[in-house]
Design a protein around this motif. Structure first.
Motif, PDB file in Angstrom:
ATOM      1  N   ALA A 110      -9.240 -67.632   4.543  1.00 48.96           N
ATOM      2  CA  ALA A 110      -8.937 -68.037   6.129  1.00 48.96           C
ATOM      3  C   ALA A 110      -8.440 -66.839   6.696  1.00 48.96           C
ATOM      4  O   ALA A 110      -7.531 -66.177   6.420  1.00 48.96           O
ATOM      5  CB  ALA A 110      -7.943 -69.071   6.052  1.00 48.96           C
ATOM      6  N   VAL A 111      -9.249 -66.654   7.763  1.00 48.67           N
ATOM      7  CA  VAL A 111      -9.289 -65.124   8.550  1.00 48.67           C
ATOM      8  C   VAL A 111      -8.274 -65.297   9.911  1.00 48.67           C
ATOM      9  O   VAL A 111      -8.651 -66.283  10.685  1.00 48.67           O
ATOM     10  CB  VAL A 111     -10.494 -64.480   8.967  1.00 48.67           C
ATOM     11  N   ASN A 112      -7.276 -64.420   9.880  1.00 45.33           N
ATOM     12  CA  ASN A 112      -6.519 -64.468  11.276  1.00 45.33           C
ATOM     13  C   ASN A 112      -7.010 -63.336  12.067  1.00 45.33           C
ATOM     14  O   ASN A 112      -6.809 -62.492  11.960  1.00 45.33           O
ATOM     15  CB  ASN A 112      -5.079 -64.211  10.645  1.00 45.33           C
ATOM     16  N   GLU A 113      -8.066 -63.805  12.958  1.00 51.44           N
ATOM     17  CA  GLU A 113      -8.635 -62.944  13.880  1.00 51.44           C
ATOM     18  C   GLU A 113      -7.754 -62.070  14.717  1.00 51.44           C
ATOM     19  O   GLU A 113      -8.182 -60.954  15.006  1.00 51.44           O
ATOM     20  CB  GLU A 113      -9.720 -63.700  14.608  1.00 51.44           C
ATOM     21  N   SER A 114      -6.639 -62.691  15.262  1.00 49.84           N
ATOM     22  CA  SER A 114      -5.913 -61.939  15.848  1.00 49.84           C
ATOM     23  C   SER A 114      -5.063 -60.684  15.394  1.00 49.84           C
ATOM     24  O   SER A 114      -4.449 -59.869  15.902  1.00 49.84           O
ATOM     25  CB  SER A 114      -4.623 -62.848  16.766  1.00 49.84           C
ATOM     26  N   ARG A 115      -5.231 -60.923  13.916  1.00 43.10           N
ATOM     27  CA  ARG A 115      -4.393 -59.779  13.158  1.00 43.10           C
ATOM     28  C   ARG A 115      -5.611 -58.828  12.707  1.00 43.10           C
ATOM     29  O   ARG A 115      -5.085 -57.621  12.343  1.00 43.10           O
ATOM     30  CB  ARG A 115      -3.562 -60.635  12.121  1.00 43.10           C
ATOM     31  N   CYS A 116      -6.499 -59.287  12.390  1.00 45.29           N
ATOM     32  CA  CYS A 116      -7.562 -58.331  11.891  1.00 45.29           C
ATOM     33  C   CYS A 116      -8.058 -57.351  12.494  1.00 45.29           C
ATOM     34  O   CYS A 116      -8.155 -57.257  13.692  1.00 45.29           O
ATOM     35  CB  CYS A 116      -8.913 -59.295  11.332  1.00 45.29           C
ATOM     36  N   GLY A 144     -18.368 -56.647  15.015  1.00 48.50           N
ATOM     37  CA  GLY A 144     -17.694 -55.663  15.837  1.00 48.50           C
ATOM     38  C   GLY A 144     -17.220 -56.123  17.180  1.00 48.50           C
ATOM     39  O   GLY A 144     -17.571 -57.159  17.701  1.00 48.50           O
ATOM     40  N   HIS A 145     -16.587 -55.279  17.848  1.00 48.65           N
ATOM     41  CA  HIS A 145     -16.085 -55.718  19.288  1.00 48.65           C
ATOM     42  C   HIS A 145     -16.475 -54.695  20.106  1.00 48.65           C
ATOM     43  O   HIS A 145     -16.399 -53.412  19.836  1.00 48.65           O
ATOM     44  CB  HIS A 145     -14.384 -55.854  19.404  1.00 48.65           C
ATOM     45  N   GLU A 146     -17.084 -55.061  21.541  1.00 51.46           N
ATOM     46  CA  GLU A 146     -17.535 -54.305  22.640  1.00 51.46           C
ATOM     47  C   GLU A 146     -16.327 -53.280  22.882  1.00 51.46           C
ATOM     48  O   GLU A 146     -16.393 -52.160  23.030  1.00 51.46           O
ATOM     49  CB  GLU A 146     -18.038 -54.897  23.656  1.00 51.46           C
ATOM     50  N   VAL A 147     -15.053 -53.783  23.026  1.00 49.35           N
ATOM     51  CA  VAL A 147     -13.865 -53.059  23.445  1.00 49.35           C
ATOM     52  C   VAL A 147     -12.945 -53.220  22.319  1.00 49.35           C
ATOM     53  O   VAL A 147     -12.664 -54.168  21.990  1.00 49.35           O
ATOM     54  CB  VAL A 147     -13.516 -53.541  24.813  1.00 49.35           C
ATOM     55  N   HIS A 148     -12.287 -51.979  21.975  1.00 44.97           N
ATOM     56  CA  HIS A 148     -11.052 -52.300  21.136  1.00 44.97           C
ATOM     57  C   HIS A 148      -9.997 -52.529  21.695  1.00 44.97           C
ATOM     58  O   HIS A 148      -9.753 -52.128  23.009  1.00 44.97           O
ATOM     59  CB  HIS A 148     -10.867 -50.770  20.459  1.00 44.97           C
ATOM     60  N   LYS A 149      -9.078 -52.993  21.165  1.00 40.28           N
ATOM     61  CA  LYS A 149      -7.819 -53.522  21.506  1.00 40.28           C
ATOM     62  C   LYS A 149      -6.568 -53.094  20.439  1.00 40.28           C
ATOM     63  O   LYS A 149      -7.166 -53.358  19.305  1.00 40.28           O
ATOM     64  CB  LYS A 149      -7.684 -54.811  21.982  1.00 40.28           C
ATOM     65  N   GLU A 150      -5.271 -53.250  20.816  1.00 39.57           N
ATOM     66  CA  GLU A 150      -4.341 -53.134  19.754  1.00 39.57           C
ATOM     67  C   GLU A 150      -3.916 -54.244  19.631  1.00 39.57           C
ATOM     68  O   GLU A 150      -3.708 -55.276  20.439  1.00 39.57           O
ATOM     69  CB  GLU A 150      -3.336 -52.127  20.356  1.00 39.57           C
ATOM     70  N   VAL A 151      -3.492 -54.712  18.081  1.00 37.13           N
ATOM     71  CA  VAL A 151      -2.934 -55.966  17.699  1.00 37.13           C
ATOM     72  C   VAL A 151      -1.479 -55.669  17.278  1.00 37.13           C
ATOM     73  O   VAL A 151      -1.074 -54.611  17.012  1.00 37.13           O
ATOM     74  CB  VAL A 151      -3.922 -56.495  16.652  1.00 37.13           C
ATOM     75  N   GLY A 175      -3.086 -57.846   5.906  1.00 43.55           N
ATOM     76  CA  GLY A 175      -2.828 -59.310   5.426  1.00 43.55           C
ATOM     77  C   GLY A 175      -3.157 -59.999   6.444  1.00 43.55           C
ATOM     78  O   GLY A 175      -2.225 -61.098   6.809  1.00 43.55           O
ATOM     79  N   ALA A 176      -4.438 -60.010   7.023  1.00 41.62           N
ATOM     80  CA  ALA A 176      -5.057 -61.020   7.922  1.00 41.62           C
ATOM     81  C   ALA A 176      -5.834 -61.959   7.174  1.00 41.62           C
ATOM     82  O   ALA A 176      -6.185 -62.826   8.005  1.00 41.62           O
ATOM     83  CB  ALA A 176      -5.937 -60.363   8.850  1.00 41.62           C
ATOM     84  N   ILE A 177      -5.846 -61.963   5.988  1.00 40.53           N
ATOM     85  CA  ILE A 177      -6.588 -62.980   5.240  1.00 40.53           C
ATOM     86  C   ILE A 177      -5.677 -63.810   4.277  1.00 40.53           C
ATOM     87  O   ILE A 177      -5.015 -63.216   3.507  1.00 40.53           O
ATOM     88  CB  ILE A 177      -7.780 -62.382   4.672  1.00 40.53           C
ATOM     89  N   GLU A 178      -5.807 -65.038   4.069  1.00 39.17           N
ATOM     90  CA  GLU A 178      -4.967 -65.992   3.139  1.00 39.17           C
ATOM     91  C   GLU A 178      -6.002 -66.821   2.813  1.00 39.17           C
ATOM     92  O   GLU A 178      -7.003 -67.434   3.393  1.00 39.17           O
ATOM     93  CB  GLU A 178      -3.827 -66.482   4.436  1.00 39.17           C
ATOM     94  N   MET A 179      -5.610 -67.310   1.479  1.00 45.74           N
ATOM     95  CA  MET A 179      -6.431 -68.033   0.508  1.00 45.74           C
ATOM     96  C   MET A 179      -5.824 -69.459   0.797  1.00 45.74           C
ATOM     97  O   MET A 179      -4.732 -69.817   0.656  1.00 45.74           O
ATOM     98  CB  MET A 179      -6.471 -67.481  -0.959  1.00 45.74           C
ATOM     99  N   VAL A 180      -6.831 -70.310   1.306  1.00 41.34           N
ATOM    100  CA  VAL A 180      -6.364 -71.873   1.530  1.00 41.34           C
ATOM    101  C   VAL A 180      -7.406 -72.640   0.594  1.00 41.34           C
ATOM    102  O   VAL A 180      -8.503 -72.307   0.301  1.00 41.34           O
ATOM    103  CB  VAL A 180      -6.312 -71.977   3.070  1.00 41.34           C
ATOM    104  N   PRO A 181      -6.720 -74.051   0.336  1.00 42.02           N
ATOM    105  CA  PRO A 181      -7.914 -75.021  -0.293  1.00 42.02           C
ATOM    106  C   PRO A 181      -9.144 -75.204   0.773  1.00 42.02           C
ATOM    107  O   PRO A 181      -8.781 -75.360   1.711  1.00 42.02           O
ATOM    108  CB  PRO A 181      -7.045 -76.193  -0.449  1.00 42.02           C
ATOM    109  N   SER A 182     -10.091 -75.175  -0.042  1.00 42.81           N
ATOM    110  CA  SER A 182     -11.304 -75.523   0.580  1.00 42.81           C
ATOM    111  C   SER A 182     -11.301 -76.950   1.093  1.00 42.81           C
ATOM    112  O   SER A 182     -11.927 -77.241   2.356  1.00 42.81           O
ATOM    113  CB  SER A 182     -12.526 -75.388  -0.228  1.00 42.81           C
ATOM    114  N   GLY A 228     -12.819 -54.807  15.337  1.00 45.80           N
ATOM    115  CA  GLY A 228     -13.733 -55.905  15.037  1.00 45.80           C
ATOM    116  C   GLY A 228     -13.052 -56.985  14.320  1.00 45.80           C
ATOM    117  O   GLY A 228     -11.645 -56.856  14.191  1.00 45.80           O
ATOM    118  N   HIS A 229     -13.798 -57.867  13.841  1.00 47.07           N
ATOM    119  CA  HIS A 229     -13.044 -59.134  13.043  1.00 47.07           C
ATOM    120  C   HIS A 229     -13.761 -59.832  11.701  1.00 47.07           C
ATOM    121  O   HIS A 229     -14.864 -59.445  11.925  1.00 47.07           O
ATOM    122  CB  HIS A 229     -12.473 -60.099  14.041  1.00 47.07           C
ATOM    123  N   ALA A 230     -13.081 -60.069  10.847  1.00 52.03           N
ATOM    124  CA  ALA A 230     -13.986 -60.555   9.661  1.00 52.03           C
ATOM    125  C   ALA A 230     -14.267 -61.750   9.971  1.00 52.03           C
ATOM    126  O   ALA A 230     -13.711 -62.860  10.714  1.00 52.03           O
ATOM    127  CB  ALA A 230     -12.683 -60.646   8.538  1.00 52.03           C
TER     128      ALA A 230
END
Length: 491
Positions: free
Chosen positions: A456-462, A484-491, A437-444, A409-411
């Protein structure tokens, strides 16, 4: 001797499988999880050809010994029946064939149509797992907590306290009702459930008709005392006609032991003609039902559960469960479809989960199948216990390395709930605790570095482990949750 050997083996299997469900330390599954894989329906759904051949060979040689030794629900019924001390209380009754085949047909249709709740209700191993997980395990953990309290007073660390919590109320109610119904049936007439409802018993009963070893009558020695019928918990011996319904006989040995005249023997066929013709209680269509049991099981949807969160010195507002468009299936399940095809809702993964993220679904169609939610913890990347204990192949065995790179899944960030914006305070819990390390704090405000920092969520890494959702301090709904994701995958 037959009966004593059967009781000894049944005791070993029953105690070991029960402890497998009760154990919360994560140690016994290394030694006992193979017993779960010996169960018939999980072996069918996981296409475990070796186990299936072993079980069928045992049945062809010994009869339905599986039901009286290996199946924990069958042994539990014997324990329930033993509560009633009345002797010679059973009697012969014809097989209720229409009900047996109806239940088998319902099971086959439920597996093929993906109605997981029906599969879980009818599967004997799943019924036992439901009782063990939701009724026996809380009692077991409660006793452990009492011992932990006493050990603490004695400055001992022999025991440690664990949380006892309600996973889902519907499954608890179903487990209690299952226990009550089984107890009444077993207390009144022994193996009624096995021979009228259990689809596994019906399938093995067909195979048992051709077994090599059977309970056989010697009509010349029989005095029609009826002790064999009165002690047959399967109600399958008609002493008047000297017949045994081998499709219902579970080879318990009670009749052989009780016969005072040596008219009953558990032996292969001999040249001597004996009156042992059995009722033809299986129609021709029963020959085709065994192959149909390889159909597929139902999908799982998310559970609904609430939890009190202890803030250290005070009770904080309860955390609510976010609405997910797609349920989260455990890493190793590969996809929601694979989970749907193989899961029987036996609850073993729920009972064994050390992070308290697995719980039974409450959806009517897929009730009791495991789903993931992060109100009490998150799915730690180093933990693979659910994949180690699953007997059906719904959760494939994986290594911690593979799990750490599997995206289930992803956040998703919810701006209106984030406390740097709602309360004007710094946070960053989600970013600090993200294991990949898929989440980074950035200025609003991208143009203002002094503005409140938000995730800020990096969905490709989460990978969807839920650490951010579990540790988010926003109440009642978290400011970040996992979809959630219907199909899991490796990142």
């Amino acid at each position: 001797m037959l009966r004593k050997i059967r009781i000894a083996l049944a005791t070993i299997f029953f105690v070991a499988i029960t402890l497998l469900f009760l154990d919360f330390t994560g140690t016994l599954h290394h030694y006992l999880s193979w017993m779960a894989k010996l169960q018939f329906l999980p072996a069918v759904l996981s296409l475990n050809v070796v186990v299936l051949l072993i079980l069928l060979l045992l049945t062809l040689v010994f009869g339905r010994i599986y039901c009286s030794v290996i199946c924990p629900l069958g042994v539990m019924q014997d324990l329930m029946a033993s509560v009633r001390r009345k002797k010679n209380r059973y009697s012969y009754s014809p097989a209720v064939s229409w009900l047996r085949y109806l239940m088998l047909a319902v099971m086959v249709v439920a597996i093929a149509a993906g109605i997981g709740s029906l599969v879980a209700l009818l599967a004997p191993y799943s019924s036992f797992g439901r009782i063990a997980t939701h009724l026996l395990q809380p009692l077991y953990m409660g006793v452990n907590n009492v011992l932990a309290s006493l050990a603490e007073r004695a400055d001992s660390y022999a025991f440690y306290s664990v949380d006892v919590w309600l996973r889902t109320l519907p499954t608890l109610i179903i487990a209690a009702l299952t226990f009550v119904v089984l107890f009444i049936l077993a207390w009144r007439n022994g193996r009624t459930y096995c021979n009228t409802i259990c689809p596994v018993g019906t399938v093995l009963g067909f195979v048992a008709r051709f077994s090599w070893l059977k309970v056989r009558f010697d009509a010349d020695k029989c005095r029609n005392c009826s002790l064999c019928s009165k002690n047959c918990k399967a109600s399958c011996i008609d002493y008047k006609t000297h017949t045994v319904d081998y499709s219902r006989c579970v080879a318990c040995g009670n009749c052989v032991e009780k016969c005072k005249f040596g008219a009953l023997h558990y032996a292969p066929a001999t040249k001597k003609a004996t009156s042992e013709a059995q009722p033809a209680d299986l129609p021709d269509k029963g020959k085709r039902t065994f192959l149909l049991t390889t159909a597929l099981a139902g999908t799982a949807l998310m559970a609904q559960e609430k939890k009190k969160v202890d803030g250290g010195l005070a009770v904080i507002e309860s955390k609510a469960i976010p609405t997910r468009q797609t349920p989260i299936t455990p890493p190793g399940s590969m996809s929601a479809q694979n989970m749907a095809r193989h899961c029987t809702g036996c609850q073993l993964c729920v009972a064994q989960c050390p992070n308290q993220v697995l719980r039974p679904a409450t959806d009517l169609t897929h009730m009791m199948q495991p789903v993931m939610s992060y109100e009490r913890g998150y799915c730690r990347p180093e933990c693979t216990r659910c994949s180690e204990v699953c007997p059906t192949g719904a959760i494939k065995p994986i290594t911690p390395e593979v799990k750490s790179s599997t995206q289930m899944g992803h956040a998703v960030w919810i701006k209106k709930n984030c406390i740097p914006l709602t309360d004007g305070v710094e946070c960053g819990n989600c970013a600090r605790h993200c294991p990949v390390g898929a989440i980074e704090m950035v200025p609003s405000d991208p143009d203002d570095e002094a503005s409140a920092y938000v995730p800020a969520v990096n969905e490709s890494r989460c990978i969807g482990c839920g650490a951010c959702e579990d540790l988010c301090p926003a109440r009642p709904f978290p400011a970040i949750y996992v979809e959630g994701h219907e199909v899991h995958k490796e990142v």
